[in-house]
Scaffold this active site. Structure first.
Site, PDB file in Angstrom:
ATOM      1  N   ALA A   1       3.287  -3.470  -2.452  1.00  0.00           N
ATOM      2  CA  ALA A   1       3.512  -4.246  -3.674  1.00  0.00           C
ATOM      3  C   ALA A   1       2.339  -4.198  -4.641  1.00  0.00           C
ATOM      4  O   ALA A   1       2.523  -4.304  -5.855  1.00  0.00           O
ATOM      5  CB  ALA A   1       3.828  -5.693  -3.312  1.00  0.00           C
TER       6      ALA A   1
ATOM      7  N   HIS B   1      12.063   0.500   2.733  1.00  0.00           N
ATOM      8  CA  HIS B   1      12.868  -0.723   2.713  1.00  0.00           C
ATOM      9  C   HIS B   1      14.038  -0.639   1.748  1.00  0.00           C
ATOM     10  O   HIS B   1      14.542  -1.656   1.285  1.00  0.00           O
ATOM     11  CB  HIS B   1      11.967  -1.924   2.407  1.00  0.00           C
TER      12      HIS B   1
END
Length: 189
Positions: A9, A92
């Protein structure tokens, strides 16, 4: 010398996408068990994630990785690596399409939730196992929160791979590190 980038992130933070560390209330709802028992609330969480990502543009870290044709393994679901031109291995998955939002709770790999199998993990391990002590594993904006983030670092370390961590200001530091690394590579010949 090969270089592989592993991103989390932190690489997208400078594209104005909040991290889960900044929004812990989101992370706690990204479990399969939550999605199955709280359909509407889960769907709303996914709508909010999608709203945070809509309009985001790749920053110079994403662009530099694409320009240098660095293979990317990413934990991110924001699609910014692909927008920048990289063929990233998305551990993901991604987010549901607009017409899937009402059934988001029932979808798999959109995104991969805690409690779901992650189909691309094996490929990520294989990519890192293929590295040698002459290679570089760039870790960009990744915490130690997930097992895969810790495991891939350990695999690289066990292979004697040079690990470069970029945890701050990825939008400026990735290109600098790549330029320096490629200059060193050219100097070897």
């Amino acid at each position: 010398m090969k270089i592989i980038a592993f991103t989390g992130a932190g690489i997208s933070k400078q594209s104005n996408i909040p991290t889960f560390m900044e929004k812990p209330e989101v992370r706690e709802k990204l479990f399969r068990s939550f999605a199955e028992t709280h359909h509407e609330e889960y769907n709303e969480v996914i709508r909010q994630l999608k709203a945070n990502i809509n309009g985001a543009k790749p920053n110079d870290a994403h662009i530099a990785l694409a320009e240098y044709k660095i293979p990317v393994i990413t934990m991110n679901i924001d699609g910014l690596h692909k927008l920048a031109g990289s063929d990233a291995l998305e551990l993901h998955g991604g987010l549901p399409k607009d017409d899937e939002m009402d059934i988001a709770w029932s979808l798999y790999n959109k995104p991969v939730l805690y409690g779901d199998p992650a189909p691309n993990y094996q490929r990520a391990y294989e990519m890192v196992y293929d590295l040698t002590s002459d290679d570089v594993f760039m870790v960009i904006g990744c915490s130690y929160y997930t097992a895969i983030a810790c495991d891939l670092r350990e695999v690289a370390k066990s292979r004697g791979v040079r690990i470069i961590e970029i945890q701050e200001d990825a939008a400026h530091n990735v290109r600098k590190i790549l330029e320096k690394t490629f200059l060193m590579k050219v100097g070897e010949f």
